[in-house]
Scaffold this motif. Structure first.
Motif, PDB file in Angstrom:
ATOM      1  N   ASN A  59     -95.439  -3.081 -43.784  1.00 30.24           N
ATOM      2  CA  ASN A  59     -95.867  -2.331 -42.788  1.00 30.24           C
ATOM      3  C   ASN A  59     -96.052  -2.486 -41.337  1.00 30.24           C
ATOM      4  O   ASN A  59     -97.017  -2.216 -40.746  1.00 30.24           O
ATOM      5  N   GLU A  60     -95.394  -2.834 -41.117  1.00 24.48           N
ATOM      6  CA  GLU A  60     -94.924  -3.675 -40.130  1.00 24.48           C
ATOM      7  C   GLU A  60     -94.507  -2.614 -38.709  1.00 24.48           C
ATOM      8  O   GLU A  60     -93.625  -1.981 -39.455  1.00 24.48           O
ATOM      9  N   PHE A  61     -95.076  -2.395 -37.281  1.00 21.02           N
ATOM     10  CA  PHE A  61     -95.178  -1.560 -36.663  1.00 21.02           C
ATOM     11  C   PHE A  61     -94.581  -1.743 -35.341  1.00 21.02           C
ATOM     12  O   PHE A  61     -95.992  -2.634 -35.581  1.00 21.02           O
ATOM     13  N   ILE A  62     -93.576  -1.679 -34.717  1.00 19.80           N
ATOM     14  CA  ILE A  62     -93.986  -1.713 -33.205  1.00 19.80           C
ATOM     15  C   ILE A  62     -93.892  -1.459 -32.283  1.00 19.80           C
ATOM     16  O   ILE A  62     -92.954  -0.254 -31.898  1.00 19.80           O
ATOM     17  N   VAL A  63     -94.684  -1.089 -31.107  1.00 19.58           N
ATOM     18  CA  VAL A  63     -94.478  -0.908 -30.010  1.00 19.58           C
ATOM     19  C   VAL A  63     -93.701  -1.032 -28.950  1.00 19.58           C
ATOM     20  O   VAL A  63     -93.464  -2.273 -28.531  1.00 19.58           O
ATOM     21  N   SER A  72     -97.675  11.071 -16.368  1.00 14.23           N
ATOM     22  CA  SER A  72     -97.987  11.494 -18.093  1.00 14.23           C
ATOM     23  C   SER A  72     -97.856   9.508 -18.228  1.00 14.23           C
ATOM     24  O   SER A  72     -97.736   9.040 -18.074  1.00 14.23           O
ATOM     25  N   SER A  73     -98.662   9.649 -19.910  1.00 15.93           N
ATOM     26  CA  SER A  73     -98.544   8.389 -20.351  1.00 15.93           C
ATOM     27  C   SER A  73     -97.990   8.262 -22.035  1.00 15.93           C
ATOM     28  O   SER A  73     -98.734   8.952 -22.450  1.00 15.93           O
ATOM     29  N   HIS A  74     -97.202   7.615 -22.160  1.00 17.61           N
ATOM     30  CA  HIS A  74     -96.506   7.488 -23.730  1.00 17.61           C
ATOM     31  C   HIS A  74     -96.459   6.211 -24.609  1.00 17.61           C
ATOM     32  O   HIS A  74     -95.959   5.485 -23.093  1.00 17.61           O
ATOM     33  N   GLN A  75     -96.078   5.943 -25.125  1.00 23.20           N
ATOM     34  CA  GLN A  75     -95.841   4.887 -26.186  1.00 23.20           C
ATOM     35  C   GLN A  75     -94.363   4.863 -27.367  1.00 23.20           C
ATOM     36  O   GLN A  75     -94.606   5.631 -27.468  1.00 23.20           O
ATOM     37  N   VAL A  76     -93.577   4.136 -27.413  1.00 20.55           N
ATOM     38  CA  VAL A  76     -92.769   4.479 -27.958  1.00 20.55           C
ATOM     39  C   VAL A  76     -92.845   3.667 -28.971  1.00 20.55           C
ATOM     40  O   VAL A  76     -92.818   2.220 -28.984  1.00 20.55           O
ATOM     41  N   VAL A  77     -93.237   4.230 -30.364  1.00 27.95           N
ATOM     42  CA  VAL A  77     -93.073   2.852 -31.659  1.00 27.95           C
ATOM     43  C   VAL A  77     -92.485   3.335 -32.679  1.00 27.95           C
ATOM     44  O   VAL A  77     -91.988   4.074 -33.411  1.00 27.95           O
ATOM     45  N   GLU A  78     -91.409   2.272 -33.394  1.00 27.07           N
ATOM     46  CA  GLU A  78     -91.005   2.243 -33.688  1.00 27.07           C
ATOM     47  C   GLU A  78     -91.881   1.385 -35.641  1.00 27.07           C
ATOM     48  O   GLU A  78     -91.817   0.305 -35.856  1.00 27.07           O
ATOM     49  N   PHE A  79     -91.231   2.568 -36.400  1.00 25.52           N
ATOM     50  CA  PHE A  79     -92.184   2.356 -38.117  1.00 25.52           C
ATOM     51  C   PHE A  79     -90.922   1.228 -38.515  1.00 25.52           C
ATOM     52  O   PHE A  79     -90.363   1.933 -39.517  1.00 25.52           O
ATOM     53  N   VAL A  80     -90.442  -0.113 -38.066  1.00 24.57           N
ATOM     54  CA  VAL A  80     -89.679  -0.482 -39.000  1.00 24.57           C
ATOM     55  C   VAL A  80     -90.341  -1.403 -40.621  1.00 24.57           C
ATOM     56  O   VAL A  80     -89.373  -1.308 -40.552  1.00 24.57           O
ATOM     57  N   GLY A  81     -91.414  -1.263 -40.200  1.00 25.91           N
ATOM     58  CA  GLY A  81     -91.643  -1.579 -42.088  1.00 25.91           C
ATOM     59  C   GLY A  81     -91.113  -0.990 -43.340  1.00 25.91           C
ATOM     60  O   GLY A  81     -91.236   0.891 -43.345  1.00 25.91           O
ATOM     61  N   SER A  82     -90.857  -1.317 -44.478  1.00 27.07           N
ATOM     62  CA  SER A  82     -90.314  -0.164 -46.203  1.00 27.07           C
ATOM     63  C   SER A  82     -91.047   0.304 -46.047  1.00 27.07           C
ATOM     64  O   SER A  82     -90.690   1.951 -46.664  1.00 27.07           O
ATOM     65  N   GLU A 101    -106.766   5.934 -41.933  1.00 25.78           N
ATOM     66  CA  GLU A 101    -106.926   4.561 -42.456  1.00 25.78           C
ATOM     67  C   GLU A 101    -105.086   3.981 -42.557  1.00 25.78           C
ATOM     68  O   GLU A 101    -104.872   4.080 -43.603  1.00 25.78           O
ATOM     69  N   MET A 102    -105.306   3.144 -41.137  1.00 28.52           N
ATOM     70  CA  MET A 102    -103.848   2.416 -41.533  1.00 28.52           C
ATOM     71  C   MET A 102    -104.232   1.485 -42.564  1.00 28.52           C
ATOM     72  O   MET A 102    -104.808   0.585 -42.757  1.00 28.52           O
ATOM     73  N   PRO A 103    -102.225   0.674 -43.280  1.00 28.08           N
ATOM     74  CA  PRO A 103    -101.961  -0.050 -43.285  1.00 28.08           C
ATOM     75  C   PRO A 103    -103.333  -1.939 -43.798  1.00 28.08           C
ATOM     76  O   PRO A 103    -103.190  -1.766 -41.773  1.00 28.08           O
ATOM     77  N   GLY A 104    -103.519  -2.140 -44.694  1.00 27.29           N
ATOM     78  CA  GLY A 104    -103.648  -3.328 -43.967  1.00 27.29           C
ATOM     79  C   GLY A 104    -102.779  -4.605 -44.464  1.00 27.29           C
ATOM     80  O   GLY A 104    -102.167  -4.360 -43.958  1.00 27.29           O
ATOM     81  N   SER A 105    -103.142  -5.564 -44.756  1.00 26.46           N
ATOM     82  CA  SER A 105    -102.080  -6.430 -45.203  1.00 26.46           C
ATOM     83  C   SER A 105    -102.489  -7.489 -46.319  1.00 26.46           C
ATOM     84  O   SER A 105    -102.632  -8.556 -46.043  1.00 26.46           O
ATOM     85  N   PRO A 106    -101.369  -6.515 -47.338  1.00 29.17           N
ATOM     86  CA  PRO A 106    -101.308  -6.380 -48.550  1.00 29.17           C
ATOM     87  C   PRO A 106    -101.011  -8.279 -49.135  1.00 29.17           C
ATOM     88  O   PRO A 106    -100.604  -8.973 -49.864  1.00 29.17           O
ATOM     89  N   GLU A 107     -99.859  -8.664 -47.885  1.00 27.21           N
ATOM     90  CA  GLU A 107     -98.978 -10.440 -47.947  1.00 27.21           C
ATOM     91  C   GLU A 107    -100.314 -10.697 -48.215  1.00 27.21           C
ATOM     92  O   GLU A 107     -99.930 -12.152 -48.340  1.00 27.21           O
ATOM     93  N   ILE A 108    -100.846 -10.384 -47.420  1.00 25.76           N
ATOM     94  CA  ILE A 108    -102.171 -11.839 -47.014  1.00 25.76           C
ATOM     95  C   ILE A 108    -103.117 -11.618 -47.609  1.00 25.76           C
ATOM     96  O   ILE A 108    -103.518 -13.119 -48.444  1.00 25.76           O
TER      97      ILE A 108
END
Length: 274
Positions: free
Chosen positions: A7-11, A85-95, A258-265
């Motif tokens: 579920n990882e994503f990175i700004v 204007s303000s913006h952010q680039v988000v890559e949804f890297v998780g599978s 509602e975003m994913p939690g951390s199931p691996e934890i």
């Protein structure tokens, strides 16, 4: 999601851009940290307009996206007035993440335009984010509503009395561990400056949940950008709305995500208990 998890994503980038009067397009990049441009969504985080005249409140909408070469493209429908204007680039890297992006120029209400997409599985695990632009200076865009009518169909709807056809850049963001609720109403809130939206199931964790509201129109289908609506998930079962002036009946479509939690934890904790 946890680093390296499904579920990882990175700004990848955050940036402000100062637009001068008359400027309608710009770009920058490529962003070297982006691994897969197809899994990137660029979120438009808002604008500031130093001109406080009401005729310039509808000049602030910016359409922004990452093209296939990794270049960030920014477009304004109307170049009148200077904004930031303000913006952010988000890559949804998780599978677990699925990202689909495209453009559509919708017909006007009541039908809207249907777009066939790859299946997201369950629509309750998918959210639709969108921005828009036009080339003729008409930005009564808050009448747009974009949502999934099935697992393979996206509906893009423009307000009935729109003065020009807009191009909508949409992204369908899906994840089997994300929970999305959506609903709609018409002809609401004529005299109110503040109000609430309820009727959805309470989210389990407000800290990783948010509300996204679109489609503000009056009783005739016209959008009113100068209302300048703000929306937030104020508690587990309430969206709070606020606008700058009253007098128009408004319709809307809302998403509660509602975003994913951390199931691996959680799995690690189970192993420890065993």
């Amino acid at each position: 999601g946890a680093p390296g998890g499904p579920n990882e994503f990175i700004v990848r980038d955050r940036r402000l851009h100062s637009w001068v009067g008359g400027q309608t397009t710009t770009f920058y990049g490529p962003i070297p940290s982006v691994v897969d441009p197809a899994k990137v969504v660029v979120f438009n985080a808002g604008v500031e307009n130093p001109n406080t005249g009401t005729g310039h409140y509808d000049r602030g909408d910016v359409r922004v996206f990452l093209d296939v070469t990794g270049i960030v493209q920014l477009e304004r429908g109307d170049g009148a007035g200077a904004i930031v204007s303000s913006h952010q680039v988000v890559e949804f890297v998780g599978s677990n993440w699925g990202i689909q992006t495209g453009d559509s120029s919708p017909t006007q209400d009541p039908g809207g335009t249907d777009v066939t997409i790859n299946s997201v599985g369950d629509v309750s695990n998918a959210w639709v984010y969108f921005t828009w632009d036009t080339n003729n200076g008409n930005l009564d865009d808050r009448g747009h509503r974009v949502w999934l009518t099935s697992s393979t169909n996206l509906r893009v709807q423009e307000d009935a009395n729109a003065t020009a056809t807009k191009t909508v850049r949409w992204s369908v963001i899906s994840n089997p561990e994300m929970t999305v609720q959506t609903g709609a109403a018409d002809n609401q809130f004529n005299t109110l400056l503040t109000t609430t939206i309820t009727g959805f199931s309470p989210v389990a964790d407000v800290s990783r949940s948010f509300a996204f509201v679109s489609g503000f129109t009056d009783g005739n289908g016209n959008a009113h950008p100068r209302d300048l609506w703000q929306a937030e998930l104020s508690d587990a079962s309430t969206i709070s709305l606020q606008r700058g002036r009253n007098g128009q009946e408004l319709g809307y479509r809302y998403f509660v995500v509602e975003m994913p939690g951390s199931p691996e934890i959680g799995r690690a904790s189970c192993r420890e208990r065993v």
